[in-house]
Scaffold this motif. Structure first.
Motif, PDB file in Angstrom:
ATOM      1  N   VAL A 154     -25.834   8.360   1.325  1.00  0.00           N
ATOM      2  CA  VAL A 154     -24.982   9.435   0.798  1.00  0.00           C
ATOM      3  C   VAL A 154     -23.510   9.080   0.984  1.00  0.00           C
ATOM      4  O   VAL A 154     -22.674   9.351   0.119  1.00  0.00           O
ATOM      5  N   LEU A 155     -23.171   8.447   2.097  1.00  0.00           N
ATOM      6  CA  LEU A 155     -21.772   8.113   2.385  1.00  0.00           C
ATOM      7  C   LEU A 155     -21.249   6.950   1.559  1.00  0.00           C
ATOM      8  O   LEU A 155     -20.042   6.852   1.354  1.00  0.00           O
ATOM      9  N   ALA A 156     -22.108   6.061   1.092  1.00  0.00           N
ATOM     10  CA  ALA A 156     -21.654   4.870   0.370  1.00  0.00           C
ATOM     11  C   ALA A 156     -20.807   5.213  -0.854  1.00  0.00           C
ATOM     12  O   ALA A 156     -19.676   4.712  -0.974  1.00  0.00           O
ATOM     13  N   PRO A 157     -21.263   6.050  -1.791  1.00  0.00           N
ATOM     14  CA  PRO A 157     -20.409   6.333  -2.942  1.00  0.00           C
ATOM     15  C   PRO A 157     -19.143   7.107  -2.573  1.00  0.00           C
ATOM     16  O   PRO A 157     -18.097   6.924  -3.191  1.00  0.00           O
ATOM     17  N   CYS A 158     -19.230   7.932  -1.544  1.00  0.00           N
ATOM     18  CA  CYS A 158     -18.051   8.679  -1.111  1.00  0.00           C
ATOM     19  C   CYS A 158     -16.967   7.728  -0.605  1.00  0.00           C
ATOM     20  O   CYS A 158     -15.798   7.850  -0.971  1.00  0.00           O
ATOM     21  N   LEU A 159     -17.342   6.781   0.234  1.00  0.00           N
ATOM     22  CA  LEU A 159     -16.368   5.840   0.774  1.00  0.00           C
ATOM     23  C   LEU A 159     -15.799   4.934  -0.305  1.00  0.00           C
ATOM     24  O   LEU A 159     -14.607   4.610  -0.279  1.00  0.00           O
ATOM     25  N   VAL A 160     -16.630   4.514  -1.260  1.00  0.00           N
ATOM     26  CA  VAL A 160     -16.116   3.691  -2.362  1.00  0.00           C
ATOM     27  C   VAL A 160     -15.115   4.492  -3.187  1.00  0.00           C
ATOM     28  O   VAL A 160     -14.022   4.005  -3.523  1.00  0.00           O
ATOM     29  N   ARG A 161     -15.460   5.726  -3.517  1.00  0.00           N
ATOM     30  CA  ARG A 161     -14.568   6.569  -4.325  1.00  0.00           C
ATOM     31  C   ARG A 161     -13.255   6.838  -3.603  1.00  0.00           C
ATOM     32  O   ARG A 161     -12.173   6.736  -4.188  1.00  0.00           O
ATOM     33  N   VAL A 162     -13.306   7.157  -2.310  1.00  0.00           N
ATOM     34  CA  VAL A 162     -12.090   7.419  -1.538  1.00  0.00           C
ATOM     35  C   VAL A 162     -11.260   6.149  -1.395  1.00  0.00           C
ATOM     36  O   VAL A 162     -10.028   6.190  -1.470  1.00  0.00           O
ATOM     37  N   GLY A 163     -11.922   5.019  -1.209  1.00  0.00           N
ATOM     38  CA  GLY A 163     -11.193   3.758  -1.110  1.00  0.00           C
ATOM     39  C   GLY A 163     -10.417   3.438  -2.377  1.00  0.00           C
ATOM     40  O   GLY A 163      -9.242   3.054  -2.328  1.00  0.00           O
ATOM     41  N   VAL A 164     -11.051   3.609  -3.523  1.00  0.00           N
ATOM     42  CA  VAL A 164     -10.359   3.351  -4.790  1.00  0.00           C
ATOM     43  C   VAL A 164      -9.255   4.383  -5.003  1.00  0.00           C
ATOM     44  O   VAL A 164      -8.147   4.045  -5.439  1.00  0.00           O
ATOM     45  N   LEU A 165      -9.533   5.636  -4.664  1.00  0.00           N
ATOM     46  CA  LEU A 165      -8.522   6.693  -4.783  1.00  0.00           C
ATOM     47  C   LEU A 165      -7.277   6.347  -3.968  1.00  0.00           C
ATOM     48  O   LEU A 165      -6.156   6.560  -4.429  1.00  0.00           O
ATOM     49  N   LEU A 166      -7.448   5.807  -2.775  1.00  0.00           N
ATOM     50  CA  LEU A 166      -6.308   5.470  -1.929  1.00  0.00           C
ATOM     51  C   LEU A 166      -5.602   4.195  -2.370  1.00  0.00           C
ATOM     52  O   LEU A 166      -4.402   4.036  -2.132  1.00  0.00           O
ATOM     53  N   LEU A 167      -6.313   3.283  -3.010  1.00  0.00           N
ATOM     54  CA  LEU A 167      -5.694   2.020  -3.420  1.00  0.00           C
ATOM     55  C   LEU A 167      -4.912   2.126  -4.722  1.00  0.00           C
ATOM     56  O   LEU A 167      -3.969   1.362  -4.936  1.00  0.00           O
ATOM     57  N   VAL A 168      -5.263   3.043  -5.601  1.00  0.00           N
ATOM     58  CA  VAL A 168      -4.576   3.142  -6.896  1.00  0.00           C
ATOM     59  C   VAL A 168      -3.101   3.514  -6.748  1.00  0.00           C
ATOM     60  O   VAL A 168      -2.253   2.916  -7.410  1.00  0.00           O
ATOM     61  N   PRO A 169      -2.705   4.466  -5.889  1.00  0.00           N
ATOM     62  CA  PRO A 169      -1.276   4.782  -5.779  1.00  0.00           C
ATOM     63  C   PRO A 169      -0.428   3.730  -5.058  1.00  0.00           C
ATOM     64  O   PRO A 169       0.800   3.811  -5.090  1.00  0.00           O
ATOM     65  N   VAL A 170      -1.044   2.738  -4.420  1.00  0.00           N
ATOM     66  CA  VAL A 170      -0.283   1.740  -3.668  1.00  0.00           C
ATOM     67  C   VAL A 170       0.678   0.963  -4.573  1.00  0.00           C
ATOM     68  O   VAL A 170       1.872   0.841  -4.251  1.00  0.00           O
ATOM     69  N   PRO A 171       0.259   0.406  -5.717  1.00  0.00           N
ATOM     70  CA  PRO A 171       1.228  -0.293  -6.562  1.00  0.00           C
ATOM     71  C   PRO A 171       2.304   0.640  -7.120  1.00  0.00           C
ATOM     72  O   PRO A 171       3.460   0.231  -7.278  1.00  0.00           O
ATOM     73  N   VAL A 172       1.944   1.881  -7.395  1.00  0.00           N
ATOM     74  CA  VAL A 172       2.937   2.849  -7.885  1.00  0.00           C
ATOM     75  C   VAL A 172       3.990   3.083  -6.807  1.00  0.00           C
ATOM     76  O   VAL A 172       5.190   3.104  -7.087  1.00  0.00           O
ATOM     77  N   ALA A 173       3.550   3.236  -5.558  1.00  0.00           N
ATOM     78  CA  ALA A 173       4.495   3.425  -4.455  1.00  0.00           C
ATOM     79  C   ALA A 173       5.363   2.195  -4.253  1.00  0.00           C
ATOM     80  O   ALA A 173       6.557   2.310  -3.976  1.00  0.00           O
ATOM     81  N   ALA A 174       4.782   1.011  -4.408  1.00  0.00           N
ATOM     82  CA  ALA A 174       5.558  -0.222  -4.242  1.00  0.00           C
ATOM     83  C   ALA A 174       6.615  -0.356  -5.334  1.00  0.00           C
ATOM     84  O   ALA A 174       7.770  -0.716  -5.059  1.00  0.00           O
ATOM     85  N   VAL A 175       6.262  -0.056  -6.565  1.00  0.00           N
ATOM     86  CA  VAL A 175       7.210  -0.149  -7.683  1.00  0.00           C
ATOM     87  C   VAL A 175       8.312   0.895  -7.527  1.00  0.00           C
ATOM     88  O   VAL A 175       9.500   0.590  -7.693  1.00  0.00           O
ATOM     89  N   LEU A 176       7.928   2.118  -7.199  1.00  0.00           N
ATOM     90  CA  LEU A 176       8.940   3.158  -6.998  1.00  0.00           C
ATOM     91  C   LEU A 176       9.812   2.848  -5.783  1.00  0.00           C
ATOM     92  O   LEU A 176      11.007   3.175  -5.780  1.00  0.00           O
ATOM     93  N   GLY A 177       9.259   2.215  -4.774  1.00  0.00           N
ATOM     94  CA  GLY A 177      10.052   1.803  -3.597  1.00  0.00           C
ATOM     95  C   GLY A 177      11.080   0.758  -3.934  1.00  0.00           C
ATOM     96  O   GLY A 177      12.181   0.748  -3.372  1.00  0.00           O
ATOM     97  N   ARG A 178      10.766  -0.126  -4.879  1.00  0.00           N
ATOM     98  CA  ARG A 178      11.746  -1.131  -5.330  1.00  0.00           C
ATOM     99  C   ARG A 178      12.933  -0.461  -6.022  1.00  0.00           C
ATOM    100  O   ARG A 178      14.075  -0.845  -5.813  1.00  0.00           O
ATOM    101  N   PHE A 179      12.625   0.546  -6.849  1.00  0.00           N
ATOM    102  CA  PHE A 179      13.699   1.232  -7.553  1.00  0.00           C
ATOM    103  C   PHE A 179      14.485   2.153  -6.621  1.00  0.00           C
ATOM    104  O   PHE A 179      15.680   2.352  -6.807  1.00  0.00           O
ATOM    105  N   ALA A 180      13.803   2.745  -5.631  1.00  0.00           N
ATOM    106  CA  ALA A 180      14.476   3.682  -4.730  1.00  0.00           C
ATOM    107  C   ALA A 180      15.338   2.945  -3.689  1.00  0.00           C
ATOM    108  O   ALA A 180      16.350   3.453  -3.255  1.00  0.00           O
ATOM    109  N   GLY A 181      14.915   1.753  -3.282  1.00  0.00           N
ATOM    110  CA  GLY A 181      15.609   1.052  -2.211  1.00  0.00           C
ATOM    111  C   GLY A 181      16.601   0.108  -2.674  1.00  0.00           C
ATOM    112  O   GLY A 181      17.624  -0.047  -3.041  1.00  0.00           O
TER     113      GLY A 181
END
Length: 181
Positions: A154-181
């Protein structure tokens, strides 16, 4: 006040009453051994419904012959990516509203924590998925599990979904951090 003693029922006994299959009627007395407020099993507690695959008995079930398909890795990753895209939109709007110093701190924290927590969740979920050998279950099957291996299923799909959910905003944050800093 009544002279009847107070009956104390623990959570474990209530859950076991829901999970244990019991006969609808006692053969000797012909009466229902389970009170009318407690169903004899979780599967029977769910009403039958018409789904895209025909009438189902309340879900996939662990070894109960339901007709709801098991989650597939591609579908779980796609849903996590959609949730992550929504989180990235929220992050972008929040970053545009904040002051410069707070924006930089937010974007650095989201990038770092999202990368670490997302990678750990995704890798743990993929490991659990591999351990389940394709017998992955849905959240609705959590209370029907009979052992630790099914809880991991039961936990396997939950952890995969949460992992992908957390990884998708990382490049957006990095790109916005370049413009903000």
């Amino acid at each position: 006040m009544s002279d009847r003693p107070i009956q104390r029922v623990s959570l474990a006994s209530s859950l076991s009453a829901l999970l244990v299959d019991r006969p609808d009627k006692d053969e000797a007395t012909g009466s229902n051994p389970v009170s009318p407020t407690v169903h004899s099993s979780y599967r029977e507690a769910l009403p039958a419904r018409e789904g895209p695959l025909g009438v189902t008995g309340g879900g996939c079930g662990v070894g109960r012959g339901g007709s709801v398909p098991r989650p597939r890795l591609g579908g779980v990753v796609a849903r996590g990516a959609v949730y992550g895209a929504g989180a990235a939109v929220c992050l972008t709007v929040t970053a545009l509203v904040l002051r410069d110093d707070a924006r930089t701190d937010l974007l650095e924290a989201v990038a770092f924590l999202g990368l670490v927590a997302g990678a750990v969740s995704l890798l743990t979920g993929l490991f659990f998925w591999a351990c389940c050998a394709g017998e992955v279950l849905r959240w609705r099957d959590l209370f029907r599990t009979t052992g630790p291996s099914e809880v991991i299923a039961v936990l396997a799909p939950c952890l995969v979904r949460v992992g992908v959910l957390l990884l998708v905003p990382v490049p957006v944050a990095a790109v916005l951090g370049r413009f903000a800093g």
